[in-house]
Write a protein that holds these residues in place. Sequence first.
Motif, PDB file in Angstrom:
ATOM      1  N   GLY A 112       0.835  -1.224   0.140  1.00 15.91           N
ATOM      2  CA  GLY A 112       0.190  -0.076  -0.029  1.00 15.91           C
ATOM      3  C   GLY A 112       0.666   1.267   0.036  1.00 15.91           C
ATOM      4  O   GLY A 112       1.991   1.353   0.659  1.00 15.91           O
ATOM      5  N   ARG A 113       0.528   2.120  -0.741  1.00 17.34           N
ATOM      6  CA  ARG A 113       1.232   3.552  -1.180  1.00 17.34           C
ATOM      7  C   ARG A 113       1.487   4.320   0.189  1.00 17.34           C
ATOM      8  O   ARG A 113       2.519   4.899   0.395  1.00 17.34           O
ATOM      9  CB  ARG A 113       0.728   4.221  -2.181  1.00 17.34           C
ATOM     10  N   ARG A 114       0.328   4.174   1.005  1.00 13.55           N
ATOM     11  CA  ARG A 114       0.359   5.197   2.190  1.00 13.55           C
ATOM     12  C   ARG A 114       1.329   4.742   3.460  1.00 13.55           C
ATOM     13  O   ARG A 114       1.620   5.369   4.338  1.00 13.55           O
ATOM     14  CB  ARG A 114      -1.034   5.479   2.666  1.00 13.55           C
ATOM     15  N   CYS A 152       8.487  10.362  -1.351  1.00 15.77           N
ATOM     16  CA  CYS A 152       7.967  11.974  -1.279  1.00 15.77           C
ATOM     17  C   CYS A 152       6.781  12.070  -1.455  1.00 15.77           C
ATOM     18  O   CYS A 152       6.010  11.064  -1.835  1.00 15.77           O
ATOM     19  CB  CYS A 152       8.657  12.628  -2.553  1.00 15.77           C
ATOM     20  N   TYR A 153       6.300  13.186  -1.098  1.00 18.73           N
ATOM     21  CA  TYR A 153       4.788  13.405  -1.038  1.00 18.73           C
ATOM     22  C   TYR A 153       4.644  15.061  -1.113  1.00 18.73           C
ATOM     23  O   TYR A 153       5.358  15.765  -0.843  1.00 18.73           O
ATOM     24  CB  TYR A 153       4.255  12.811   0.177  1.00 18.73           C
ATOM     25  N   LEU A 161      -4.350  18.526   3.631  1.00 21.42           N
ATOM     26  CA  LEU A 161      -3.945  17.299   4.071  1.00 21.42           C
ATOM     27  C   LEU A 161      -2.774  16.611   3.053  1.00 21.42           C
ATOM     28  O   LEU A 161      -2.529  16.945   1.931  1.00 21.42           O
ATOM     29  CB  LEU A 161      -5.157  16.084   3.625  1.00 21.42           C
ATOM     30  N   ARG A 162      -2.091  15.660   3.817  1.00 23.35           N
ATOM     31  CA  ARG A 162      -0.873  14.996   3.065  1.00 23.35           C
ATOM     32  C   ARG A 162      -1.553  14.064   1.960  1.00 23.35           C
ATOM     33  O   ARG A 162      -2.300  13.217   2.055  1.00 23.35           O
ATOM     34  CB  ARG A 162       0.180  14.214   3.991  1.00 23.35           C
ATOM     35  N   ARG A 163      -0.737  14.077   0.796  1.00 18.91           N
ATOM     36  CA  ARG A 163      -1.058  13.244  -0.203  1.00 18.91           C
ATOM     37  C   ARG A 163      -0.306  11.911  -0.064  1.00 18.91           C
ATOM     38  O   ARG A 163       0.430  11.623   0.706  1.00 18.91           O
ATOM     39  CB  ARG A 163      -0.869  13.959  -1.578  1.00 18.91           C
TER      40      ARG A 163
END
Length: 331
Positions: A112-114, A152-153, A161-163
Amino acid sequence: MQEFMENDSPWLQIFIMSANQFVHKAMDIFISAANRGDLEPRRANAYIKEILHIILFYGQINCPKVDPVDILQGNTDLLLRCFPDVFERCRTHLPTRPPFTVLLDAIVDIVGRRQEQSVLEFLLLQINEMEVPNAGNGLCKNIFVSAVVNFCYFNDEATGLRRENYFGASVTCAGSTQRKIMIDILCYQTWQRDISWAVCIGNRYNRNAFTFPCQVHSMAFNIYTRGESTHGPIARRAPCQKCFIMFPDIEFELRPPEDEHIFWEYGNCAEYESLSQLLNSHPEIASRLHRNRFAIGHEELLTAKYERLEYNLQELQFEYGHEFSFYNSQL
């Protein structure tokens, strides 16, 4: 095969063992994930084909060349029946990214990316099982495993909000010419246009090509920790001075040492892959980059990359035909 291994140089032995171990460990990861339902079988199959092609391609540009049967040892017949196009095209088609980048992409797909901590821990557990024997009866790093992983984000301007995270790994190759080949492939074929432009500008002018219109955060990690606990903390690391020059407005977790002397060229670091993924996924950010002006154009710099790629492939006697063809594992 055992006789071949004993009579060849230690470096060639490490190359072959690293290649064999990387292919089979990656296959185990993808097949197990597909069996658990964590990875679509179609995607698992594409990841296997892509990594197999890259590793066999590296054998074709190694000095001396290494045949697929020597890399794969006892499993050639089965893989040849399953993926005949890989064995044909490893001699004629170029890959589009290094093998560790494919492995990282697959693990992000699985986990999962998050979930950055889960991605890093899963990755660390796998690569510590990819070590190969050295001449001193110990273990050494698999030469296809990257030393650094980055993500990175950015924070959404509308919501604050954080992506999601975008991951990348440093370029791994067996040899300096092979590393140049892969960086040129990434610039010419794979990376988002502005990232490849930034690499070219960095190498030509030692300057940054653009700044971001939003706040981008970047964190890098030393992912290879042989001799340490696979469940221990993963060490954060500062970007190198070249990344700090190239991306002066990025919020890096740490600052590089001021007296650092970097011997590798722009394009080697993990930051480029992660930022390329970010810009590919968010074209609205790419359209708002603040680009610096230079006398030389994008196409002219890419042509120089093409010509260096062409020259190095010819030097290593890789027969690609009249123009470059790139392998597509989705077909």
